[in-house]
Design a protein around this motif. Structure first.
Motif, PDB file in Angstrom:
ATOM      1  N   THR A  48       4.080  11.533 -12.323  1.00 16.73           N
ATOM      2  CA  THR A  48       4.447  12.940 -12.534  1.00 16.73           C
ATOM      3  C   THR A  48       5.043  13.534 -11.249  1.00 16.73           C
ATOM      4  N   ASP A  49       4.786  12.866 -10.120  1.00 15.38           N
ATOM      5  CA  ASP A  49       5.417  13.241  -8.852  1.00 15.38           C
ATOM      6  C   ASP A  49       6.700  12.423  -8.732  1.00 15.38           C
ATOM      7  N   LYS A  50       7.832  13.081  -8.761  1.00 12.76           N
ATOM      8  CA  LYS A  50       9.125  12.397  -8.787  1.00 12.76           C
ATOM      9  C   LYS A  50       9.437  11.647  -7.497  1.00 12.76           C
ATOM     10  N   ASN A  51       8.585  11.794  -6.499  1.00 19.28           N
ATOM     11  CA  ASN A  51       8.789  11.057  -5.247  1.00 19.28           C
ATOM     12  C   ASN A  51       8.270   9.624  -5.316  1.00 19.28           C
ATOM     13  N   PHE A  52       7.594   9.288  -6.429  1.00 23.32           N
ATOM     14  CA  PHE A  52       6.984   7.964  -6.540  1.00 23.32           C
ATOM     15  C   PHE A  52       7.359   7.290  -7.849  1.00 23.32           C
ATOM     16  N   LYS A  53       7.394   5.981  -7.795  1.00 25.28           N
ATOM     17  CA  LYS A  53       7.546   5.165  -8.999  1.00 25.28           C
ATOM     18  C   LYS A  53       6.436   4.116  -8.973  1.00 25.28           C
ATOM     19  N   CYS A  54       5.448   4.315  -9.820  1.00 20.04           N
ATOM     20  CA  CYS A  54       4.260   3.450  -9.845  1.00 20.04           C
ATOM     21  C   CYS A  54       4.334   2.525 -11.056  1.00 20.04           C
ATOM     22  N   SER A  55       4.021   1.254 -10.855  1.00 23.69           N
ATOM     23  CA  SER A  55       4.008   0.289 -11.948  1.00 23.69           C
ATOM     24  C   SER A  55       2.812  -0.641 -11.785  1.00 23.69           C
ATOM     25  N   VAL A  56       2.384  -1.241 -12.892  1.00 26.62           N
ATOM     26  CA  VAL A  56       1.243  -2.158 -12.861  1.00 26.62           C
ATOM     27  C   VAL A  56       1.711  -3.586 -13.087  1.00 26.62           C
ATOM     28  N   GLN A  57       0.908  -4.510 -12.588  1.00 29.98           N
ATOM     29  CA  GLN A  57       1.182  -5.933 -12.766  1.00 29.98           C
ATOM     30  C   GLN A  57      -0.057  -6.588 -13.350  1.00 29.98           C
ATOM     31  N   SER A  58       0.091  -7.284 -14.474  1.00 28.76           N
ATOM     32  CA  SER A  58      -1.021  -8.042 -15.042  1.00 28.76           C
ATOM     33  C   SER A  58      -1.240  -9.281 -14.185  1.00 28.76           C
ATOM     34  N   THR A  59      -2.489  -9.491 -13.740  1.00 29.07           N
ATOM     35  CA  THR A  59      -2.793 -10.594 -12.818  1.00 29.07           C
ATOM     36  C   THR A  59      -4.044 -11.345 -13.263  1.00 29.07           C
ATOM     37  N   GLY A  60      -4.435 -12.312 -12.448  1.00 28.70           N
ATOM     38  CA  GLY A  60      -5.645 -13.078 -12.719  1.00 28.70           C
ATOM     39  C   GLY A  60      -6.927 -12.367 -12.341  1.00 28.70           C
ATOM     40  N   GLY A  61      -6.828 -11.153 -11.773  1.00 32.29           N
ATOM     41  CA  GLY A  61      -8.026 -10.377 -11.497  1.00 32.29           C
ATOM     42  C   GLY A  61      -8.371 -10.251 -10.029  1.00 32.29           C
ATOM     43  N   SER A  62      -9.666 -10.075  -9.759  1.00 24.13           N
ATOM     44  CA  SER A  62     -10.154  -9.637  -8.449  1.00 24.13           C
ATOM     45  C   SER A  62      -9.672 -10.470  -7.274  1.00 24.13           C
ATOM     46  N   THR A  63      -9.901 -11.780  -7.323  1.00 24.20           N
ATOM     47  CA  THR A  63      -9.579 -12.616  -6.170  1.00 24.20           C
ATOM     48  C   THR A  63      -8.084 -12.660  -5.929  1.00 24.20           C
ATOM     49  N   TYR A  64      -7.316 -12.790  -6.987  1.00 30.58           N
ATOM     50  CA  TYR A  64      -5.856 -12.761  -6.857  1.00 30.58           C
ATOM     51  C   TYR A  64      -5.423 -11.441  -6.218  1.00 30.58           C
ATOM     52  N   ASN A  65      -5.973 -10.353  -6.711  1.00 36.00           N
ATOM     53  CA  ASN A  65      -5.551  -9.033  -6.238  1.00 36.00           C
ATOM     54  C   ASN A  65      -5.878  -8.820  -4.766  1.00 36.00           C
ATOM     55  N   VAL A  66      -7.111  -9.160  -4.361  1.00 35.94           N
ATOM     56  CA  VAL A  66      -7.491  -8.910  -2.973  1.00 35.94           C
ATOM     57  C   VAL A  66      -6.663  -9.774  -2.023  1.00 35.94           C
ATOM     58  N   ASN A  67      -6.400 -11.010  -2.408  1.00 36.48           N
ATOM     59  CA  ASN A  67      -5.592 -11.883  -1.547  1.00 36.48           C
ATOM     60  C   ASN A  67      -4.154 -11.383  -1.425  1.00 36.48           C
ATOM     61  N   ASN A  68      -3.590 -10.921  -2.533  1.00 35.20           N
ATOM     62  CA  ASN A  68      -2.189 -10.518  -2.515  1.00 35.20           C
ATOM     63  C   ASN A  68      -1.983  -9.119  -1.949  1.00 35.20           C
ATOM     64  N   VAL A  69      -3.010  -8.287  -2.007  1.00 30.65           N
ATOM     65  CA  VAL A  69      -2.953  -7.014  -1.287  1.00 30.65           C
ATOM     66  C   VAL A  69      -2.873  -7.287   0.215  1.00 30.65           C
ATOM     67  N   LEU A  70      -3.686  -8.218   0.682  1.00 27.77           N
ATOM     68  CA  LEU A  70      -3.713  -8.525   2.117  1.00 27.77           C
ATOM     69  C   LEU A  70      -2.468  -9.288   2.567  1.00 27.77           C
ATOM     70  N   LYS A  71      -1.796  -9.961   1.623  1.00 23.08           N
ATOM     71  CA  LYS A  71      -0.499 -10.591   1.927  1.00 23.08           C
ATOM     72  C   LYS A  71       0.643  -9.579   1.824  1.00 23.08           C
ATOM     73  N   LYS A  72       0.304  -8.365   1.380  1.00 25.73           N
ATOM     74  CA  LYS A  72       1.263  -7.272   1.193  1.00 25.73           C
ATOM     75  C   LYS A  72       2.264  -7.555   0.080  1.00 25.73           C
ATOM     76  N   GLU A  73       1.847  -8.406  -0.863  1.00 25.95           N
ATOM     77  CA  GLU A  73       2.663  -8.636  -2.053  1.00 25.95           C
ATOM     78  C   GLU A  73       2.312  -7.634  -3.153  1.00 25.95           C
ATOM     79  N   LEU A  74       1.166  -6.979  -3.021  1.00 22.33           N
ATOM     80  CA  LEU A  74       0.772  -5.861  -3.866  1.00 22.33           C
ATOM     81  C   LEU A  74       0.432  -4.687  -2.953  1.00 22.33           C
ATOM     82  N   ASN A  75       0.755  -3.467  -3.381  1.00 26.58           N
ATOM     83  CA  ASN A  75       0.335  -2.298  -2.624  1.00 26.58           C
ATOM     84  C   ASN A  75      -1.151  -2.027  -2.812  1.00 26.58           C
ATOM     85  N   PHE A  76      -1.597  -2.126  -4.061  1.00 26.98           N
ATOM     86  CA  PHE A  76      -2.989  -1.854  -4.420  1.00 26.98           C
ATOM     87  C   PHE A  76      -3.461  -2.902  -5.415  1.00 26.98           C
ATOM     88  N   GLY A  77      -4.775  -3.067  -5.500  1.00 29.40           N
ATOM     89  CA  GLY A  77      -5.319  -3.995  -6.478  1.00 29.40           C
ATOM     90  C   GLY A  77      -6.709  -3.592  -6.916  1.00 29.40           C
TER      91      GLY A  77
END
Length: 313
Positions: A48-77
């Motif tokens: 709703t804030d036009k300064n941002f474009k947010c999207s989701v990615q379906s993943t394998g879950g917690s471990t995938y997300n935490v590793n890829n956040v720290l690799k900076k391949e995901l912004n959030f997980g």
């Protein structure tokens, strides 16, 4: 010439407005779980804030997300709080490899472990797995980590299972219907479409953890809490199920931009009543619960927003 110049100027302004938009991606989980729809709901509020474009990615879950956040391949997980704890402190499957750059952004909702079994499997307790085909979780998932921990606490030898499956949780309902497995684990916010699907297609049970074992686990592992999956959420489940749970936590790397972190937290706080209506798992969430169960330090930008809102002192 003047018309052309004006047109060029307008195009330049339009291009500038596009380049100013900050893109945010959130790693979630399988589409039939709870992470995915809740992540989609959060992005809807952020967008709703036009300064941002947010999207989701379906993943394998917690471990995938935490590793890829720290690799900076995901912004959030989305990550279970026990996996957050282990990754930050170098415990469990991350033994000896702590990562102090991990940051909590917001606690989303409580997740309770469901052990879903076919009613005709004969599984009534954790000890009934001898000769059974059980899906503990896909490798590295929070489901696998937590289910294995519980079996260890019971002193149960997993080698006695007929089959230790490694399906993703979204594959499990069909596998249970097709009798390829007898049961599976899912740490999730309830109710979830995944279990609703299988419970409306066949007779299933939820296997609980006895009170003494649940108390022992909670005492030993500070990121767990006892909980109850109430009766009536799923077809044919007319009893409460005692289990353990964690928090679903949105995490980021310490270097994640302050503007992106603020956008996420403010989108939730500024639209909190609407947010709670976006998924049944959010019904019991309070503003105070958004900072509970965090097992890594808050990102400074998130901390600042919570202080501005009077939630943190």
């Amino acid at each position: 010439m003047r018309k052309i110049c004006v047109g060029v100027a307008a195009l330049a302004m339009f291009a500038g407005s596009l380049s100013a938009k900050e893109f945010i991606n959130i790693g979630t989980g399988g589409m039939t779980g709870t992470y995915y729809p809740v992540g989609t709901a959060i992005c809807r509020l952020v967008n709703t804030d036009k300064n941002f474009k947010c999207s989701v990615q379906s993943t394998g879950g917690s471990t995938y997300n935490v590793n890829n956040v720290l690799k900076k391949e995901l912004n959030f997980g989305f990550v279970q709080s026990d996996v957050v704890y282990d990754k930050y402190n170098g415990k469990g499957k991350f033994e000896g490899e702590p990562n102090p750059k991990l940051r909590s952004v917001i606690s989303i909702y409580p997740e309770l472990l469901a052990f879903v079994v076919a009613r005709d499997s004969g599984i009534k307790a954790y000890a009934d797995i001898d000769g059974k085909k059980i899906n503990l979780g896909n490798p590295g998932s929070g489901n696998e980590v937590t289910s294995t921990l519980i079996f260890n606490e019971y002193g149960i030898d997993l080698a006695k299972m007929a089959q230790r499956s490694v399906l993703t949780v979204q594959e499990c309902p069909m596998a249970l219907k097709d009798k390829k497995i007898d049961g599976y684990f899912f740490m999730v916010g309830h109710p979830t479409a995944n279990i609703i699907d299988v419970a409306t297609s066949m007779s299933v049970d939820l296997v609980g953890i006895d009170e003494a074992t649940a108390d022992k686990i909670v005492e030993k592992y500070p990121y767990f809490a006892k909980g109850v999956i109430p009766k009536g959420l799923y077809e044919g489940i007319d009893y409460d199920t005692t289990t353990i749970g964690v928090k679903a936590v949105l995490v980021a790397d310490e270097s994640e931009s302050d503007t992106a972190v603020r956008a996420i937290v403010k989108a939730i706080l500024d639209n909190f009543d609407e947010y709670k209506q976006l998924h049944p798992a959010l019904n019991l969430v309070s503003k105070e619960s958004l900072i509970e169960g965090l097992s890594a330090p808050l990102h400074p930008a998130a901390e600042a927003v919570f202080k501005e809102a009077g939630i943190l002192k």
